[in-house]
Motif scaffolding. Structure first.
Motif, PDB file in Angstrom:
ATOM      1  N   LEU A 199       0.819  -1.215   0.000  1.00 23.04           N
ATOM      2  CA  LEU A 199       0.000   0.000   0.000  1.00 23.04           C
ATOM      3  C   LEU A 199       0.856   1.269   0.000  1.00 23.04           C
ATOM      4  CD1 LEU A 199      -2.969   0.975   0.162  1.00 23.04           C
ATOM      5  CD2 LEU A 199      -2.790   0.866   2.653  1.00 23.04           C
ATOM      6  N   TRP A 200       2.139   1.110   0.270  1.00 21.16           N
ATOM      7  CA  TRP A 200       3.017   2.275   0.473  1.00 21.16           C
ATOM      8  C   TRP A 200       2.970   3.256  -0.697  1.00 21.16           C
ATOM      9  CZ3 TRP A 200       5.369   5.169   3.818  1.00 21.16           C
ATOM     10  CH2 TRP A 200       6.444   5.977   3.435  1.00 21.16           C
ATOM     11  N   ASN A 201       3.154   2.762  -1.920  1.00 21.36           N
ATOM     12  CA  ASN A 201       3.235   3.674  -3.062  1.00 21.36           C
ATOM     13  C   ASN A 201       1.946   4.463  -3.277  1.00 21.36           C
ATOM     14  OD1 ASN A 201       5.852   2.984  -3.589  1.00 21.36           O
ATOM     15  ND2 ASN A 201       5.330   1.367  -5.051  1.00 21.36           N
ATOM     16  N   GLU A 202       0.824   3.873  -2.859  1.00 21.62           N
ATOM     17  CA  GLU A 202      -0.462   4.554  -3.067  1.00 21.62           C
ATOM     18  C   GLU A 202      -0.734   5.630  -2.019  1.00 21.62           C
ATOM     19  OE1 GLU A 202      -3.633   1.470  -3.737  1.00 21.62           O
ATOM     20  OE2 GLU A 202      -1.871   0.206  -4.021  1.00 21.62           O
ATOM     21  N   VAL A 203      -0.133   5.505  -0.834  1.00 22.34           N
ATOM     22  CA  VAL A 203      -0.514   6.418   0.261  1.00 22.34           C
ATOM     23  C   VAL A 203       0.649   7.216   0.850  1.00 22.34           C
ATOM     24  CG1 VAL A 203      -2.464   4.945   0.917  1.00 22.34           C
ATOM     25  CG2 VAL A 203      -0.275   4.671   2.109  1.00 22.34           C
ATOM     26  N   LYS A 204       1.872   7.011   0.350  1.00 20.83           N
ATOM     27  CA  LYS A 204       3.040   7.607   1.025  1.00 20.83           C
ATOM     28  C   LYS A 204       2.987   9.133   1.075  1.00 20.83           C
ATOM     29  CE  LYS A 204       5.988   7.476  -3.053  1.00 20.83           C
ATOM     30  NZ  LYS A 204       6.638   6.511  -3.913  1.00 20.83           N
ATOM     31  N   ASP A 205       2.248   9.756   0.146  1.00 21.23           N
ATOM     32  CA  ASP A 205       2.176  11.224   0.137  1.00 21.23           C
ATOM     33  C   ASP A 205       0.991  11.762   0.933  1.00 21.23           C
ATOM     34  OD1 ASP A 205       4.389  11.263  -1.569  1.00 21.23           O
ATOM     35  OD2 ASP A 205       3.112  10.984  -3.331  1.00 21.23           O
ATOM     36  N   GLN A 259      -8.161  -0.538  -0.388  1.00 21.49           N
ATOM     37  CA  GLN A 259      -7.028   0.095   0.301  1.00 21.49           C
ATOM     38  C   GLN A 259      -7.215   0.033   1.816  1.00 21.49           C
ATOM     39  OE1 GLN A 259      -7.368   3.930  -1.654  1.00 21.49           O
ATOM     40  NE2 GLN A 259      -5.492   3.563  -2.835  1.00 21.49           N
ATOM     41  N   GLN A 260      -8.451   0.221   2.263  1.00 29.13           N
ATOM     42  CA  GLN A 260      -8.722   0.134   3.705  1.00 29.13           C
ATOM     43  C   GLN A 260      -8.389  -1.259   4.235  1.00 29.13           C
ATOM     44  OE1 GLN A 260     -12.522   1.484   5.149  1.00 29.13           O
ATOM     45  NE2 GLN A 260     -12.534   3.298   3.862  1.00 29.13           N
ATOM     46  N   GLN A 261      -8.719  -2.296   3.451  1.00 22.77           N
ATOM     47  CA  GLN A 261      -8.428  -3.648   3.914  1.00 22.77           C
ATOM     48  C   GLN A 261      -6.919  -3.872   3.986  1.00 22.77           C
ATOM     49  OE1 GLN A 261      -9.528  -5.655   5.871  1.00 22.77           O
ATOM     50  NE2 GLN A 261     -10.923  -7.076   4.854  1.00 22.77           N
ATOM     51  N   GLU A 308     -12.841 -13.897   6.012  1.00 23.54           N
ATOM     52  CA  GLU A 308     -13.423 -13.426   4.744  1.00 23.54           C
ATOM     53  C   GLU A 308     -12.920 -12.027   4.360  1.00 23.54           C
ATOM     54  OE1 GLU A 308     -17.533 -14.257   3.812  1.00 23.54           O
ATOM     55  OE2 GLU A 308     -17.747 -15.203   5.769  1.00 23.54           O
ATOM     56  N   PRO A 309     -11.619 -11.879   4.196  1.00 23.74           N
ATOM     57  CA  PRO A 309     -11.058 -10.533   4.021  1.00 23.74           C
ATOM     58  C   PRO A 309     -11.457  -9.854   2.721  1.00 23.74           C
ATOM     59  CG  PRO A 309      -9.391 -12.196   3.580  1.00 23.74           C
ATOM     60  CD  PRO A 309     -10.584 -12.922   4.125  1.00 23.74           C
ATOM     61  N   CYS A 310     -12.013 -10.608   1.765  1.00 22.00           N
ATOM     62  CA  CYS A 310     -12.354 -10.017   0.459  1.00 22.00           C
ATOM     63  C   CYS A 310     -13.858  -9.936   0.219  1.00 22.00           C
ATOM     64  CB  CYS A 310     -11.705 -10.827  -0.663  1.00 22.00           C
ATOM     65  SG  CYS A 310      -9.923 -10.984  -0.490  1.00 22.00           S
ATOM     66  N   SER A 311     -14.669 -10.345   1.178  1.00 22.08           N
ATOM     67  CA  SER A 311     -16.103 -10.472   0.880  1.00 22.08           C
ATOM     68  C   SER A 311     -16.768  -9.122   0.614  1.00 22.08           C
ATOM     69  CB  SER A 311     -16.832 -11.193   2.019  1.00 22.08           C
ATOM     70  OG  SER A 311     -16.804 -10.407   3.183  1.00 22.08           O
ATOM     71  N   ALA A 312     -16.167  -8.033   1.111  1.00 24.15           N
ATOM     72  CA  ALA A 312     -16.768  -6.716   0.878  1.00 24.15           C
ATOM     73  C   ALA A 312     -16.087  -5.963  -0.262  1.00 24.15           C
ATOM     74  CB  ALA A 312     -16.699  -5.884   2.161  1.00 24.15           C
ATOM     75  N   LEU A 313     -15.214  -6.671  -1.017  1.00 30.54           N
ATOM     76  CA  LEU A 313     -14.382  -5.977  -2.003  1.00 30.54           C
ATOM     77  C   LEU A 313     -14.737  -6.340  -3.446  1.00 30.54           C
ATOM     78  CD1 LEU A 313     -10.887  -6.451  -0.291  1.00 30.54           C
ATOM     79  CD2 LEU A 313     -12.529  -4.599   0.027  1.00 30.54           C
ATOM     80  N   ILE A 345      -5.520  -8.415  -2.743  1.00 29.64           N
ATOM     81  CA  ILE A 345      -5.400  -9.055  -1.424  1.00 29.64           C
ATOM     82  C   ILE A 345      -4.881 -10.489  -1.582  1.00 29.64           C
ATOM     83  CG2 ILE A 345      -6.646  -9.813   0.653  1.00 29.64           C
ATOM     84  CD1 ILE A 345      -6.657  -6.850   0.687  1.00 29.64           C
ATOM     85  N   GLU A 346      -5.381 -11.193  -2.598  1.00 23.44           N
ATOM     86  CA  GLU A 346      -4.918 -12.574  -2.821  1.00 23.44           C
ATOM     87  C   GLU A 346      -3.425 -12.612  -3.150  1.00 23.44           C
ATOM     88  OE1 GLU A 346      -7.360 -14.535  -5.709  1.00 23.44           O
ATOM     89  OE2 GLU A 346      -9.137 -14.473  -4.431  1.00 23.44           O
ATOM     90  N   GLU A 347      -2.975 -11.685  -3.979  1.00 20.57           N
ATOM     91  CA  GLU A 347      -1.547 -11.597  -4.291  1.00 20.57           C
ATOM     92  C   GLU A 347      -0.740 -11.347  -3.021  1.00 20.57           C
ATOM     93  OE1 GLU A 347       0.024 -10.717  -8.073  1.00 20.57           O
ATOM     94  OE2 GLU A 347      -1.017 -12.592  -7.659  1.00 20.57           O
ATOM     95  N   LEU A 348      -1.289 -10.463  -2.197  1.00 20.06           N
ATOM     96  CA  LEU A 348      -0.629 -10.103  -0.944  1.00 20.06           C
ATOM     97  C   LEU A 348      -0.527 -11.314  -0.012  1.00 20.06           C
ATOM     98  CD1 LEU A 348       0.508  -8.047   1.002  1.00 20.06           C
ATOM     99  CD2 LEU A 348      -1.814  -7.291   1.513  1.00 20.06           C
TER     100      LEU A 348
END
Length: 259
Positions: free
Chosen positions: A135-141, A154-156, A175-180, A188-191
């Protein structure tokens, strides 16, 4: 870092009601284990016993043993708060603290554990955890912006960053992806595939394809009927569960005949 989990004849109760009966399972380090099965069969209840979240519910208690590298989580004098530091949890709906900034969200767990962090140590931990959660590159700024302002996916990932910031040994995901959406689910699966290099991961999922994509081992839970306890029916390599299960009920479930 990553730890082995051994569960011995675990019975899980809500007050007098037996919700999950007689589960024994051996989960190896640095693997992803998926819990599958129909709704109400006790998957999430059982998952929550692995970091003593179950007893947060009034009347929630267990009988049996849960060993993490040989230490019984339910042994006398074991502090549940310490257990939850070693066994992190990511929930079904992303739950960043909405009033906290992205940076504060990542450090929330570390601060709860009374870690006094210098600004530079805090910055390093934030970067490392957000890198770990991709998530770093998306939120570092915008680290000082509210965590609640991110997209669902991103929240997950922010919640995953928060979980890994305290350096747990085990990550539980309910169920980390059920709301996505599908793209966030893929991220998330890649992660998960990357995180298993460092952690023992247990995931509850209703999505068969997801179980077959991300997990090394799969445990199928089932229930004989309403009011009956959930049971572990079959546990094996994921490829075996999906192609050559030994129990008819498992085959019926994975082939879509019920559930």
């Amino acid at each position: 870092m990553s730890k082995r989990i051994e569960v011995e004849d675990l019975n899980v109760y809500y007050s007098d009601f037996l919700a999950v009966e007689g589960v024994s399972i051996d989960i190896q380090p640095r693997t992803v284990t998926a819990f599958i099965g129909p709704s109400g069969c006790g998957k999430s209840t059982f998952l929550r016993t692995l970091n003593r979240m179950h007893e947060v519910i009034p009347g929630g208690h267990v009988k049996g043993r849960v060993l993490v590298d040989g230490d019984d989580l339910y042994g006398p004098g074991v502090d549940p708060v310490l257990v939850r530091r070693h066994v992190g949890m990511v929930f079904q709906r992303p739950n960043p603290f909405p009033t906290m900034s992205i940076r504060e969200n990542v450090l929330a767990g570390a601060k709860l554990n009374n870690k006094r962090l210098s600004k530079s140590d805090g910055d390093a931990l934030v970067e490392k955890s957000l890198q770990g959660a991709n998530l770093w590159n998306e939120v570092k700024d915008r680290l000082d912006k509210p965590g609640g302002g991110l997209s669902g996916g991103q929240q997950q990932r922010l919640c995953i960053a928060r979980a890994i910031a305290v350096s747990p040994d085990v990550l539980l995901m309910d169920e980390p992806c059920s709301a996505l959406d599908p793209i966030s689910t893929f991220a998330i699966e890649e992660l998960i595939s990357e995180l298993k290099n460092d952690y023992t991961i247990v995931i509850v999922t209703h999505n068969m394809q997801q179980a077959s994509r991300v997990s090394d081992k799969t445990a199928f839970f089932n229930i004989a009927g309403t009011g009956k306890p959930g049971k572990l029916i079959e546990y094996n390599d994921t490829s075996t569960i999906f192609t050559a299960p030994t129990v008819q009920a498992t085959e019926d479930y994975v082939s879509g005949r019920f559930g």
